[in-house]
Design a protein around this motif. Sequence first.
Motif, PDB file in Angstrom:
ATOM      1  N   SER A  88       1.280 -23.618  -6.943  1.00 40.90           N
ATOM      2  CA  SER A  88       1.141 -25.084  -6.907  1.00 40.90           C
ATOM      3  C   SER A  88       1.373 -25.712  -8.277  1.00 40.90           C
ATOM      4  O   SER A  88       1.113 -26.892  -8.465  1.00 40.90           O
ATOM      5  N   GLN A  89       1.896 -24.942  -9.228  1.00 42.40           N
ATOM      6  CA  GLN A  89       2.065 -25.449 -10.594  1.00 42.40           C
ATOM      7  C   GLN A  89       3.504 -25.876 -10.863  1.00 42.40           C
ATOM      8  O   GLN A  89       4.449 -25.119 -10.637  1.00 42.40           O
ATOM      9  N   LEU A  90       3.649 -27.088 -11.396  1.00 38.52           N
ATOM     10  CA  LEU A  90       4.943 -27.623 -11.780  1.00 38.52           C
ATOM     11  C   LEU A  90       5.239 -27.215 -13.222  1.00 38.52           C
ATOM     12  O   LEU A  90       4.393 -27.371 -14.103  1.00 38.52           O
ATOM     13  N   LEU A  91       6.455 -26.717 -13.451  1.00 33.62           N
ATOM     14  CA  LEU A  91       6.866 -26.249 -14.776  1.00 33.62           C
ATOM     15  C   LEU A  91       8.215 -26.856 -15.116  1.00 33.62           C
ATOM     16  O   LEU A  91       9.059 -27.045 -14.237  1.00 33.62           O
ATOM     17  N   VAL A  92       8.449 -27.157 -16.395  1.00 39.60           N
ATOM     18  CA  VAL A  92       9.748 -27.651 -16.845  1.00 39.60           C
ATOM     19  C   VAL A  92      10.405 -26.563 -17.688  1.00 39.60           C
ATOM     20  O   VAL A  92       9.776 -25.988 -18.585  1.00 39.60           O
ATOM     21  N   LEU A  93      11.655 -26.251 -17.360  1.00 42.05           N
ATOM     22  CA  LEU A  93      12.381 -25.226 -18.105  1.00 42.05           C
ATOM     23  C   LEU A  93      12.693 -25.724 -19.510  1.00 42.05           C
ATOM     24  O   LEU A  93      13.162 -26.843 -19.685  1.00 42.05           O
ATOM     25  N   THR A  94      12.431 -24.885 -20.494  1.00 45.16           N
ATOM     26  CA  THR A  94      12.713 -25.237 -21.886  1.00 45.16           C
ATOM     27  C   THR A  94      13.940 -24.504 -22.416  1.00 45.16           C
ATOM     28  O   THR A  94      14.325 -24.690 -23.567  1.00 45.16           O
ATOM     29  N   ALA A  95      14.531 -23.657 -21.581  1.00 45.42           N
ATOM     30  CA  ALA A  95      15.764 -22.951 -21.931  1.00 45.42           C
ATOM     31  C   ALA A  95      16.565 -22.777 -20.647  1.00 45.42           C
ATOM     32  O   ALA A  95      16.000 -22.726 -19.554  1.00 45.42           O
ATOM     33  N   ASP A  96      17.887 -22.689 -20.788  1.00 47.16           N
ATOM     34  CA  ASP A  96      18.731 -22.449 -19.617  1.00 47.16           C
ATOM     35  C   ASP A  96      18.350 -21.115 -18.982  1.00 47.16           C
ATOM     36  O   ASP A  96      18.070 -20.139 -19.677  1.00 47.16           O
ATOM     37  N   ALA A  97      18.349 -21.078 -17.652  1.00 47.71           N
ATOM     38  CA  ALA A  97      18.090 -19.847 -16.904  1.00 47.71           C
ATOM     39  C   ALA A  97      19.422 -19.391 -16.320  1.00 47.71           C
ATOM     40  O   ALA A  97      20.008 -20.089 -15.489  1.00 47.71           O
ATOM     41  N   VAL A  98      19.907 -18.239 -16.761  1.00 52.48           N
ATOM     42  CA  VAL A  98      21.193 -17.715 -16.311  1.00 52.48           C
ATOM     43  C   VAL A  98      20.962 -16.336 -15.701  1.00 52.48           C
ATOM     44  O   VAL A  98      20.475 -15.426 -16.378  1.00 52.48           O
ATOM     45  N   ALA A  99      21.312 -16.199 -14.432  1.00 57.03           N
ATOM     46  CA  ALA A  99      21.104 -14.931 -13.730  1.00 57.03           C
ATOM     47  C   ALA A  99      22.206 -13.939 -14.061  1.00 57.03           C
ATOM     48  O   ALA A  99      23.374 -14.313 -14.197  1.00 57.03           O
ATOM     49  N   ASP A 100      21.823 -12.664 -14.165  1.00 56.89           N
ATOM     50  CA  ASP A 100      22.819 -11.617 -14.406  1.00 56.89           C
ATOM     51  C   ASP A 100      23.532 -11.276 -13.093  1.00 56.89           C
ATOM     52  O   ASP A 100      23.272 -11.886 -12.050  1.00 56.89           O
ATOM     53  N   ALA A 101      24.419 -10.285 -13.135  1.00 56.23           N
ATOM     54  CA  ALA A 101      25.214  -9.914 -11.962  1.00 56.23           C
ATOM     55  C   ALA A 101      24.338  -9.470 -10.792  1.00 56.23           C
ATOM     56  O   ALA A 101      24.736  -9.586  -9.633  1.00 56.23           O
ATOM     57  N   GLY A 102      23.144  -8.966 -11.083  1.00 55.11           N
ATOM     58  CA  GLY A 102      22.224  -8.524 -10.037  1.00 55.11           C
ATOM     59  C   GLY A 102      21.307  -9.621  -9.528  1.00 55.11           C
ATOM     60  O   GLY A 102      20.472  -9.371  -8.662  1.00 55.11           O
TER      61      GLY A 102
END
Length: 163
Positions: A88-102
């Motif tokens: 139930s917690q709202l969070l703001v990303l402080t860095a880009d989230a980039v997924a790897d090939a997996g």
Amino acid sequence: MSLPGAYWQAQLTFANLSRTQGAILHAFVASMQGMAGRVKLHDHAIINPAYGGAPVVSGSGQAGKQLNVIGCLPGAFLSAGHYVQVNSQLLVLTADAVADAGGACSLVFEPALRNAPANGTAIVVDKPSATMMFSDDNQGMRRSSKRLVLSSVSLSFVEDTYS
């Protein structure tokens, strides 16, 4: 937002409401029963892009301001400044989230997690929200007999950090 006890606040302002719109807002305020009521609010100014993945927490016992997740589409996931919701917690990303090939990536955010999510907990990316309550019991409006029921009213909310 890094201090323990950090919480979200919101102020919603409504202007020039018709009688019907004013009645709907009045009913909402009454249904909240002062600070006893709860409502889910999301930031209308920042809308996350449509996302086809199904990100979940990868590993139990994670705490702090970073979270390992899997189930993301490879490549860019979300950029800094976008929101996610864990439990139930709202969070703001402080860095880009980039997924790897997996499909794995790390989310870096503020504020710190209040509770460690369980392995497999879903990460909400479509309209992530916070559970909010009125900031005090004096929220509401005055009624008017004029054509416009409300010329302007603001409602103040604070996050329910115990939800």
